[in-house]
Design a protein around this motif. Structure first.
Motif, PDB file in Angstrom:
ATOM      1  N   ILE A  41       7.973   8.731   2.327  1.00 36.28           N
ATOM      2  CA  ILE A  41       8.698   7.555   1.841  1.00 36.28           C
ATOM      3  C   ILE A  41       9.529   6.970   2.977  1.00 36.28           C
ATOM      4  O   ILE A  41      10.327   7.663   3.608  1.00 36.28           O
ATOM      5  CB  ILE A  41       9.610   7.938   0.645  1.00 36.28           C
ATOM      6  CG1 ILE A  41       8.747   8.357  -0.545  1.00 36.28           C
ATOM      7  CG2 ILE A  41      10.509   6.768   0.258  1.00 36.28           C
ATOM      8  CD1 ILE A  41       9.526   8.922  -1.702  1.00 36.28           C
ATOM      9  N   THR A  42       9.340   5.671   3.233  1.00 38.53           N
ATOM     10  CA  THR A  42      10.007   5.031   4.379  1.00 38.53           C
ATOM     11  C   THR A  42      11.388   4.483   4.033  1.00 38.53           C
ATOM     12  O   THR A  42      12.135   4.105   4.918  1.00 38.53           O
ATOM     13  CB  THR A  42       9.146   3.878   4.919  1.00 38.53           C
ATOM     14  OG1 THR A  42       8.859   2.974   3.834  1.00 38.53           O
ATOM     15  CG2 THR A  42       7.831   4.401   5.485  1.00 38.53           C
ATOM     16  N   ASN A  43      11.716   4.426   2.748  1.00 38.45           N
ATOM     17  CA  ASN A  43      13.011   3.879   2.335  1.00 38.45           C
ATOM     18  C   ASN A  43      13.984   5.017   2.032  1.00 38.45           C
ATOM     19  O   ASN A  43      13.857   5.680   1.000  1.00 38.45           O
ATOM     20  CB  ASN A  43      12.831   2.996   1.092  1.00 38.45           C
ATOM     21  CG  ASN A  43      14.062   2.176   0.788  1.00 38.45           C
ATOM     22  OD1 ASN A  43      15.131   2.425   1.341  1.00 38.45           O
ATOM     23  ND2 ASN A  43      13.915   1.197  -0.090  1.00 38.45           N
ATOM     24  N   PRO A  44      14.992   5.259   2.892  1.00 44.30           N
ATOM     25  CA  PRO A  44      15.896   6.406   2.708  1.00 44.30           C
ATOM     26  C   PRO A  44      16.699   6.359   1.416  1.00 44.30           C
ATOM     27  O   PRO A  44      17.091   7.397   0.892  1.00 44.30           O
ATOM     28  CB  PRO A  44      16.847   6.321   3.920  1.00 44.30           C
ATOM     29  CG  PRO A  44      16.169   5.430   4.891  1.00 44.30           C
ATOM     30  CD  PRO A  44      15.325   4.495   4.102  1.00 44.30           C
TER      31      PRO A  44
ATOM     32  N   ALA B 250      19.128   8.256  -3.952  1.00 50.38           N
ATOM     33  CA  ALA B 250      19.141   8.038  -5.404  1.00 50.38           C
ATOM     34  C   ALA B 250      18.843   9.341  -6.150  1.00 50.38           C
ATOM     35  O   ALA B 250      19.480   9.652  -7.166  1.00 50.38           O
ATOM     36  CB  ALA B 250      18.120   6.965  -5.782  1.00 50.38           C
ATOM     37  N   VAL B 251      17.870  10.102  -5.631  1.00 48.63           N
ATOM     38  CA  VAL B 251      17.534  11.399  -6.256  1.00 48.63           C
ATOM     39  C   VAL B 251      18.720  12.352  -6.178  1.00 48.63           C
ATOM     40  O   VAL B 251      19.072  13.025  -7.165  1.00 48.63           O
ATOM     41  CB  VAL B 251      16.294  12.016  -5.577  1.00 48.63           C
ATOM     42  CG1 VAL B 251      16.066  13.435  -6.076  1.00 48.63           C
ATOM     43  CG2 VAL B 251      15.059  11.167  -5.837  1.00 48.63           C
ATOM     44  N   LEU B 252      19.370  12.431  -4.999  1.00 50.02           N
ATOM     45  CA  LEU B 252      20.521  13.320  -4.828  1.00 50.02           C
ATOM     46  C   LEU B 252      21.672  12.936  -5.753  1.00 50.02           C
ATOM     47  O   LEU B 252      22.333  13.810  -6.343  1.00 50.02           O
ATOM     48  CB  LEU B 252      20.996  13.293  -3.363  1.00 50.02           C
ATOM     49  CG  LEU B 252      20.045  13.938  -2.347  1.00 50.02           C
ATOM     50  CD1 LEU B 252      20.555  13.713  -0.928  1.00 50.02           C
ATOM     51  CD2 LEU B 252      19.898  15.430  -2.613  1.00 50.02           C
TER      52      LEU B 252
ATOM     53  N   VAL C 128       0.854  -1.192   0.000  1.00 50.24           N
ATOM     54  CA  VAL C 128       0.000   0.000   0.000  1.00 50.24           C
ATOM     55  C   VAL C 128       0.889   1.240   0.000  1.00 50.24           C
ATOM     56  O   VAL C 128       1.859   1.318   0.763  1.00 50.24           O
ATOM     57  CB  VAL C 128      -0.908   0.008   1.257  1.00 50.24           C
ATOM     58  CG1 VAL C 128      -1.763   1.258   1.296  1.00 50.24           C
ATOM     59  CG2 VAL C 128      -1.792  -1.234   1.267  1.00 50.24           C
ATOM     60  N   PRO C 129       0.601   2.246  -0.855  1.00 56.44           N
ATOM     61  CA  PRO C 129       1.391   3.472  -0.839  1.00 56.44           C
ATOM     62  C   PRO C 129       1.356   4.147   0.536  1.00 56.44           C
ATOM     63  O   PRO C 129       0.302   4.149   1.192  1.00 56.44           O
ATOM     64  CB  PRO C 129       0.695   4.361  -1.885  1.00 56.44           C
ATOM     65  CG  PRO C 129      -0.054   3.415  -2.758  1.00 56.44           C
ATOM     66  CD  PRO C 129      -0.451   2.278  -1.888  1.00 56.44           C
ATOM     67  N   PRO C 130       2.476   4.719   0.998  1.00 58.92           N
ATOM     68  CA  PRO C 130       2.516   5.350   2.333  1.00 58.92           C
ATOM     69  C   PRO C 130       1.441   6.407   2.544  1.00 58.92           C
ATOM     70  O   PRO C 130       0.904   6.532   3.635  1.00 58.92           O
ATOM     71  CB  PRO C 130       3.916   5.969   2.394  1.00 58.92           C
ATOM     72  CG  PRO C 130       4.727   5.190   1.423  1.00 58.92           C
ATOM     73  CD  PRO C 130       3.788   4.777   0.333  1.00 58.92           C
ATOM     74  N   VAL C 131       1.115   7.148   1.487  1.00 60.02           N
ATOM     75  CA  VAL C 131       0.155   8.242   1.649  1.00 60.02           C
ATOM     76  C   VAL C 131      -1.236   7.707   2.002  1.00 60.02           C
ATOM     77  O   VAL C 131      -2.032   8.387   2.646  1.00 60.02           O
ATOM     78  CB  VAL C 131       0.101   9.111   0.374  1.00 60.02           C
ATOM     79  CG1 VAL C 131      -0.558   8.365  -0.781  1.00 60.02           C
ATOM     80  CG2 VAL C 131      -0.635  10.419   0.634  1.00 60.02           C
TER      81      VAL C 131
END
Length: 243
Positions: free
Chosen positions: A188-191, A196-198, A135-138
């Protein structure tokens, strides 16, 4: 149907239907415009606003859950269609009116086929996904909001945190959607997703500095490859788990 399931009186059902229609149209426009500016879907933000207004209007939990799903579904669908049709328009730039209309007709057919495939896939795999807690976190945010209602300090907290969110959005400008990106990061629970974005931003800045703007097209192609690979892996791994 949501009003009847929730056993609302007639006047409240009428209000529910009108509000759901209004919320869907407004969120489509907001999400579509934001997606065109930033490539980002602020769907959960506008859905949460619709949910809070629904709470204020006094709709019961079942109706609010259906309203949330309905509103959340319409925004991204509009933004996706906007992406697709805009891409086709850019590819056909300079073509004749007949070619443009023919291209639009083909894109519309493709979109309708996509809708059909989506309905089949959801019918087949939705329950299996829910059983695995995929399930999506939101969604948990929506559920907690509905469960809490406007009791206690929930409404006050939402109002207070809306202020720094609006300030961040204002500083970033309407085309950057900074407030929405920050809220997404908090959900987002996965750091590793943030790292990855940075890393991606760092690579982009470095390549443009070294190779100039002409390297952008190569990066766009590479990004498309990453997205395609990620989507294929996610799809087939989910199918494998759901088998």
């Amino acid at each position: 149907m949501g009003g009847l399931l929730a056993e609302m009186p007639v006047h409240q059902i009428v209000l529910f239907v009108l509000f759901a229609a209004f919320a869907a149209l407004v969120t489509e426009i907001i999400v579509g415009i934001a997606a065109m500016h930033s490539g980002w879907f602020p769907a959960f933000a506008v859905t949460l606003i619709s949910l809070i207004i629904g709470l204020i209007l006094g709709f019961p939990p079942i109706a609010l859950a259906l309203l949330t799903g309905y509103t959340a579904a319409t925004g991204p669908a509009f933004a996706d269609l906007g992406y697709d049709f805009r891409t086709g328009y850019l590819l056909r730039k300079g073509s004749t009116l007949e070619q443009e209309l023919y291209g639009r007709k083909l894109q519309l057919k493709s979109a309708l086929i996509g809708f059909g495939v989506a309905i089949v896939m959801v019918t087949l795999f939705a329950n299996n996904f829910f059983a695995q807690d995929l399930v999506p976190p939101v969604d948990r945010t929506y559920a907690v909001t509905i469960e809490s209602g406007l009791s206690g300090n929930v409404a006050l907290m939402l109002l207070l945190w809306a202020i720094p969110g609006a300030i961040i959005q204002f500083i970033g400008g309407s085309k950057r959607q900074m407030g929405i990106l920050l809220a997404t990061g908090l959900l987002i629970t996965n750091p590793i997703a943030g790292w990855a974005v940075l890393v991606g931003i760092l690579i982009r800045v470095t390549v443009i500095k070294l190779r100039g703007k002409e390297a952008e097209n190569t990066m766009f192609t590479m990004a498309a490859g990453f997205i395609a690979g990620d989507a294929l892996y996610s799809f087939f791994s989910s199918i494998w788990k759901a088998r």
